[in-house]
Design a protein around this motif. Sequence first.
Motif, PDB file in Angstrom:
ATOM      1  N   LYS A 147       0.945  -1.041  -0.184  1.00  0.00           N
ATOM      2  CA  LYS A 147      -0.176   0.099   0.080  1.00  0.00           C
ATOM      3  C   LYS A 147       0.937   1.254   0.103  1.00  0.00           C
ATOM      4  CE  LYS A 147      -3.263   2.681   2.914  1.00  0.00           C
ATOM      5  NZ  LYS A 147      -4.026   2.590   4.129  1.00  0.00           N
ATOM      6  N   ILE A 148       0.640   2.253  -0.972  1.00  0.00           N
ATOM      7  CA  ILE A 148       1.227   3.301  -0.984  1.00  0.00           C
ATOM      8  C   ILE A 148       0.262   4.297  -1.118  1.00  0.00           C
ATOM      9  CG2 ILE A 148       3.304   2.481  -1.829  1.00  0.00           C
ATOM     10  CD1 ILE A 148       2.538   3.688  -4.769  1.00  0.00           C
ATOM     11  N   PRO A 149       0.458   5.653  -1.084  1.00  0.00           N
ATOM     12  CA  PRO A 149      -0.723   6.745  -0.966  1.00  0.00           C
ATOM     13  C   PRO A 149      -1.302   6.892  -2.464  1.00  0.00           C
ATOM     14  CG  PRO A 149       0.861   7.648   0.159  1.00  0.00           C
ATOM     15  CD  PRO A 149       1.546   6.229  -0.409  1.00  0.00           C
ATOM     16  N   ASP A 150      -2.303   7.170  -2.600  1.00  0.00           N
ATOM     17  CA  ASP A 150      -3.004   7.533  -3.951  1.00  0.00           C
ATOM     18  C   ASP A 150      -2.309   8.621  -4.630  1.00  0.00           C
ATOM     19  OD1 ASP A 150      -4.857   5.327  -3.680  1.00  0.00           O
ATOM     20  OD2 ASP A 150      -6.305   6.515  -2.991  1.00  0.00           O
ATOM     21  N   GLY A 151      -1.835   8.618  -5.661  1.00  0.00           N
ATOM     22  CA  GLY A 151      -1.453   9.681  -6.420  1.00  0.00           C
ATOM     23  C   GLY A 151       0.354   9.746  -6.042  1.00  0.00           C
ATOM     24  N   TYR A 152       0.712   8.790  -5.378  1.00  0.00           N
ATOM     25  CA  TYR A 152       2.263   9.039  -5.131  1.00  0.00           C
ATOM     26  C   TYR A 152       3.134   8.967  -6.456  1.00  0.00           C
ATOM     27  CZ  TYR A 152       6.902   7.963  -3.802  1.00  0.00           C
ATOM     28  OH  TYR A 152       8.331   8.119  -3.436  1.00  0.00           O
ATOM     29  N   PHE A 258       6.533   2.657   3.919  1.00  0.00           N
ATOM     30  CA  PHE A 258       5.439   1.858   3.544  1.00  0.00           C
ATOM     31  C   PHE A 258       6.069   0.488   3.214  1.00  0.00           C
ATOM     32  CE2 PHE A 258       4.549   6.031   1.206  1.00  0.00           C
ATOM     33  CZ  PHE A 258       3.847   6.578   2.164  1.00  0.00           C
ATOM     34  N   ILE A 259       7.204   0.113   3.068  1.00  0.00           N
ATOM     35  CA  ILE A 259       7.616  -1.213   2.745  1.00  0.00           C
ATOM     36  C   ILE A 259       7.845  -1.685   4.343  1.00  0.00           C
ATOM     37  CG2 ILE A 259       9.823  -2.572   2.338  1.00  0.00           C
ATOM     38  CD1 ILE A 259      10.468  -0.417   0.104  1.00  0.00           C
ATOM     39  N   GLN A 260       8.420  -0.901   5.237  1.00  0.00           N
ATOM     40  CA  GLN A 260       8.254  -1.205   6.560  1.00  0.00           C
ATOM     41  C   GLN A 260       7.026  -1.765   7.117  1.00  0.00           C
ATOM     42  OE1 GLN A 260      11.307  -2.453   7.633  1.00  0.00           O
ATOM     43  NE2 GLN A 260      12.253  -0.797   9.068  1.00  0.00           N
ATOM     44  N   ALA A 261       6.035  -0.822   6.739  1.00  0.00           N
ATOM     45  CA  ALA A 261       4.649  -1.200   7.226  1.00  0.00           C
ATOM     46  C   ALA A 261       4.129  -2.616   6.804  1.00  0.00           C
ATOM     47  CB  ALA A 261       3.882   0.034   6.784  1.00  0.00           C
ATOM     48  N   GLU A 262       4.514  -2.999   5.918  1.00  0.00           N
ATOM     49  CA  GLU A 262       4.244  -4.040   5.033  1.00  0.00           C
ATOM     50  C   GLU A 262       4.971  -5.497   5.545  1.00  0.00           C
ATOM     51  OE1 GLU A 262       1.348  -4.627   3.357  1.00  0.00           O
ATOM     52  OE2 GLU A 262       0.907  -2.575   2.601  1.00  0.00           O
ATOM     53  N   THR A 263       5.820  -5.289   6.083  1.00  0.00           N
ATOM     54  CA  THR A 263       7.133  -6.319   6.441  1.00  0.00           C
ATOM     55  C   THR A 263       7.087  -6.542   7.877  1.00  0.00           C
ATOM     56  OG1 THR A 263       8.718  -5.150   5.496  1.00  0.00           O
ATOM     57  CG2 THR A 263       7.858  -6.058   3.850  1.00  0.00           C
ATOM     58  N   PHE A 278       5.772  11.957   2.595  1.00  0.00           N
ATOM     59  CA  PHE A 278       5.134  12.053   1.292  1.00  0.00           C
ATOM     60  C   PHE A 278       4.515  13.433   1.352  1.00  0.00           C
ATOM     61  CE2 PHE A 278       1.532  11.260  -1.262  1.00  0.00           C
ATOM     62  CZ  PHE A 278       2.096  11.652  -2.631  1.00  0.00           C
ATOM     63  N   ASP A 279       3.541  13.710   2.448  1.00  0.00           N
ATOM     64  CA  ASP A 279       2.820  14.988   2.558  1.00  0.00           C
ATOM     65  C   ASP A 279       3.536  16.078   2.535  1.00  0.00           C
ATOM     66  OD1 ASP A 279       0.494  13.441   2.761  1.00  0.00           O
ATOM     67  OD2 ASP A 279       0.370  13.579   4.991  1.00  0.00           O
ATOM     68  N   LYS A 280       4.940  16.047   3.062  1.00  0.00           N
ATOM     69  CA  LYS A 280       5.723  17.252   2.992  1.00  0.00           C
ATOM     70  C   LYS A 280       6.356  17.305   1.534  1.00  0.00           C
ATOM     71  CE  LYS A 280       7.451  17.221   7.712  1.00  0.00           C
ATOM     72  NZ  LYS A 280       8.672  16.928   8.675  1.00  0.00           N
TER      73      LYS A 280
END
Length: 299
Positions: A147-152, A258-263, A278-280
Motif C-alpha cells: 500500500k502506498i498513497p493514492d497519487g504517489y 511503506f515497505i516497513q509497514a508491510e513487512t 510524502f505529505d511534505k
Amino acid sequence: MTDLEALLDQVPALAGNPRTIEDLSGGLTNRNLKVTTPDGVFVARLNLSDSALLDIDREAEAFNTRAAEASGVGAPYVDFRPDLGLLVIGFIEGRTFTDVDLRTAGALDRVAIALRTLHSGPRFQNDFDMFVRQSTYLRTCVDRGFKIPDGYEDFSRDFARIQGALSVNPVESVPCNNDLLAGNIVDDGSKLWLIDYEYSGNNDPYFELGNCWTECGLDDDHLAELVTAYVGRESPALLARTRLRAVTSRYGWSLWGFIQAETRDDDFDFYGWGQERFDKAVADFRSPEFATWLEAAAS
C-alpha cells in the motif's frame, strides 16, 4: 535472553564476564545493545528488518563504519559477523542529540564541521543515489502490492525535474551517512560523533545536509545557516540544491516507511511515518517556490 547471551558468546569482544547488557533507545531497523565487559564497552547492532527489501548492504555498512572511524568522526569498528546479523562498534560516551539540540546557538556550526570531516575522509565502498533508491523502492511496492498513497506516482515528473536541475552543475560525491537524524549525532563534550552507517555511501554532500535538515524538523533559517556553515559562504545555488535534495529525501524515504509497514510486525506506525514525509514532499512539489529552487540550483 538465553539466546541473546549465547549469540554474544560467539563474538570474542563481547564474550568476557562479568557482562551486562542494556537495550539502547532508537533504531527502527536494528536492536542496539550496550554491552559492558571487563575489556570495554561496546554497541552490538542486531539486524531486525529485511535488508534486501530495504536495499541495505551489510558488507558495505561494515566497510563504511571502518572508513568513518578513520575519518575521525565514526565510532571505533570492532567486529562484523554477517552470519549472526551483528555489527559491533565501540560505545561513545556522550549525550545523544535531539532535534531541539540542533536549534541551539552554534550547534549547526559543529554539525557542519563533523560533516566536512566525514566527507573529506576515506571513500566508502558503495554509492548512494536517492533517484536510484526511490525507483527500487517503488518497484518493490508495486511488484508486491504494498500500500502506498493514492497519487504517489503523479509526482514522478516533478521528481525527474529535480534530477535534471541537479545534473546541470554536478558535484563530486563524498562519503555520506545519508541518515543523519539527531539521534545519530553524539556529543562527547568536545566534539560530535556521527554514528549508524546502515544507509551510507558516496553521495552528493548536499543530500546529506538536506536530509539532516528535514529529518530534524528544522526551519528555513536553519537550512541557510547549515549550508553557509558547511560551504563557508552564502551560496543561493547550493542552498537551492540542498532544498531540492530535501525534497528527494522526503519523496524517496517515504517509500521506506511503506515497505516497513508491510513487512514489520510491531507497534511502530511505519505507514504514518512514510505518509508524513510524502505529505511534505507533495507540499514542496506544489509550492510556488519549487520552480525557483529548480532555476537557482541549475544556475
